[in-house]
Design a protein around this motif. Structure first.
Motif, short mmCIF file in Angstrom:
data_model
loop_
_atom_site.label_atom_id
_atom_site.label_comp_id
_atom_site.label_asym_id
_atom_site.label_seq_id
_atom_site.Cartn_x
_atom_site.Cartn_y
_atom_site.Cartn_z
N ASP A 197 0.83 -1.20 0.00
CA ASP A 197 0.00 0.00 0.00
C ASP A 197 0.87 1.26 0.00
O ASP A 197 0.57 2.22 -0.72
CB ASP A 197 -0.92 0.00 1.22
N PHE A 248 7.03 6.08 -6.86
CA PHE A 248 6.53 4.98 -7.66
C PHE A 248 5.33 5.38 -8.53
O PHE A 248 4.82 4.58 -9.30
CB PHE A 248 6.19 3.78 -6.78
N ARG A 249 4.89 6.63 -8.41
CA ARG A 249 3.81 7.15 -9.24
C ARG A 249 4.29 8.29 -10.14
O ARG A 249 3.50 8.99 -10.75
CB ARG A 249 2.66 7.62 -8.35
N ALA A 250 5.59 8.46 -10.22
CA ALA A 250 6.15 9.56 -11.02
C ALA A 250 5.75 9.47 -12.48
O ALA A 250 5.65 10.49 -13.16
CB ALA A 250 7.68 9.57 -10.89
N ASP A 251 5.46 8.28 -12.95
CA ASP A 251 5.07 8.13 -14.36
C ASP A 251 3.71 8.74 -14.65
O ASP A 251 3.37 8.97 -15.81
CB ASP A 251 5.10 6.66 -14.77
N SER A 252 2.92 9.04 -13.62
CA SER A 252 1.61 9.65 -13.86
C SER A 252 1.63 11.17 -13.63
O SER A 252 0.61 11.83 -13.84
CB SER A 252 0.55 8.99 -12.97
N ALA A 253 2.76 11.72 -13.22
CA ALA A 253 2.86 13.17 -12.97
C ALA A 253 2.75 13.93 -14.29
O ALA A 253 3.28 13.51 -15.31
CB ALA A 253 4.17 13.50 -12.27
N ARG A 254 2.04 15.06 -14.25
CA ARG A 254 1.88 15.89 -15.44
C ARG A 254 2.24 17.35 -15.17
O ARG A 254 2.41 18.12 -16.11
CB ARG A 254 0.43 15.82 -15.92
N ALA A 273 2.25 1.78 -3.43
CA ALA A 273 1.20 2.23 -4.35
C ALA A 273 0.91 3.72 -4.21
O ALA A 273 0.51 4.37 -5.17
CB ALA A 273 -0.08 1.42 -4.12
N ARG A 274 1.13 4.26 -2.99
CA ARG A 274 0.87 5.69 -2.74
C ARG A 274 2.11 6.55 -2.86
O ARG A 274 2.02 7.77 -2.83
CB ARG A 274 0.28 5.87 -1.34
N SER A 275 3.27 5.95 -2.99
CA SER A 275 4.53 6.68 -3.00
C SER A 275 4.65 7.57 -4.24
O SER A 275 4.48 7.11 -5.36
CB SER A 275 5.70 5.69 -2.99
N PRO A 276 4.98 8.85 -4.04
CA PRO A 276 5.18 9.72 -5.20
C PRO A 276 6.25 9.18 -6.15
O PRO A 276 6.11 9.28 -7.36
CB PRO A 276 5.61 11.05 -4.58
#
Length: 139
Positions: free
Chosen positions: A30, A38-44, A33-36
């Motif tokens: 979890d 590991f979510r950098a690919d969705s940053a715009r 999944a919330r880590s910035p």
């Protein structure tokens, strides 16, 4: 790490209930999944990073990683590194430089009004804190 050792006694009451216990597989999944990072690919959107050298919660290598991840995707990153600060910015000149950088960042991103000039000491502090993200390397 010395910083983690200092915080370890507080984690069961003040950390894990809010963000999860990384020793538990479900909590760790979890957290990732919330880590910035590991979510950098969705940053715009552009990102402003304010990092203190003595921050026990978010380390410079962590800030470097997110800056590099976004920079590789051509997302604009403004990165300030204060060698004299921790998790907050308490020294007046540093705090004023951070405020100036925030004002400029929001002006660029949102099109707002930006004060045309500030004291030379604030500009010098800001210049000294700016990190060229293109020169960063993950260690």
């Amino acid at each position: 790490e010395p910083c983690l050792r200092a915080w370890r006694p507080f984690l069961p009451r003040w950390g894990y209930p809010f963000v999860g216990d990384p020793r538990k597989p479900a909590d760790r999944a979890d957290m990732m999944a919330r880590s910035p990072l590991f979510r950098a690919d969705s940053a715009r959107s552009p990102l402003l990073i304010l990092q203190g050298a003595n921050d026990p919660r978010v380390t410079k290598p962590q800030a470097d990683q997110i800056a590099l991840a976004l920079n590789r995707r051509h997302i604009p990153v403004t990165y300030l590194f204060a060698s004299n600060e921790g998790h907050g910015f308490g020294e007046s000149e540093t705090a004023l430089a951070v405020n100036r950088a925030t004002e400029q960042f929001l002006g660029r991103c949102l099109g707002g009004r930006v004060q045309p000039s500030v004291a030379a000491g604030v500009e010098a502090a800001l210049k000294a804190m700016l990190v060229d993200v293109d020169t960063l390397r993950v260690k």
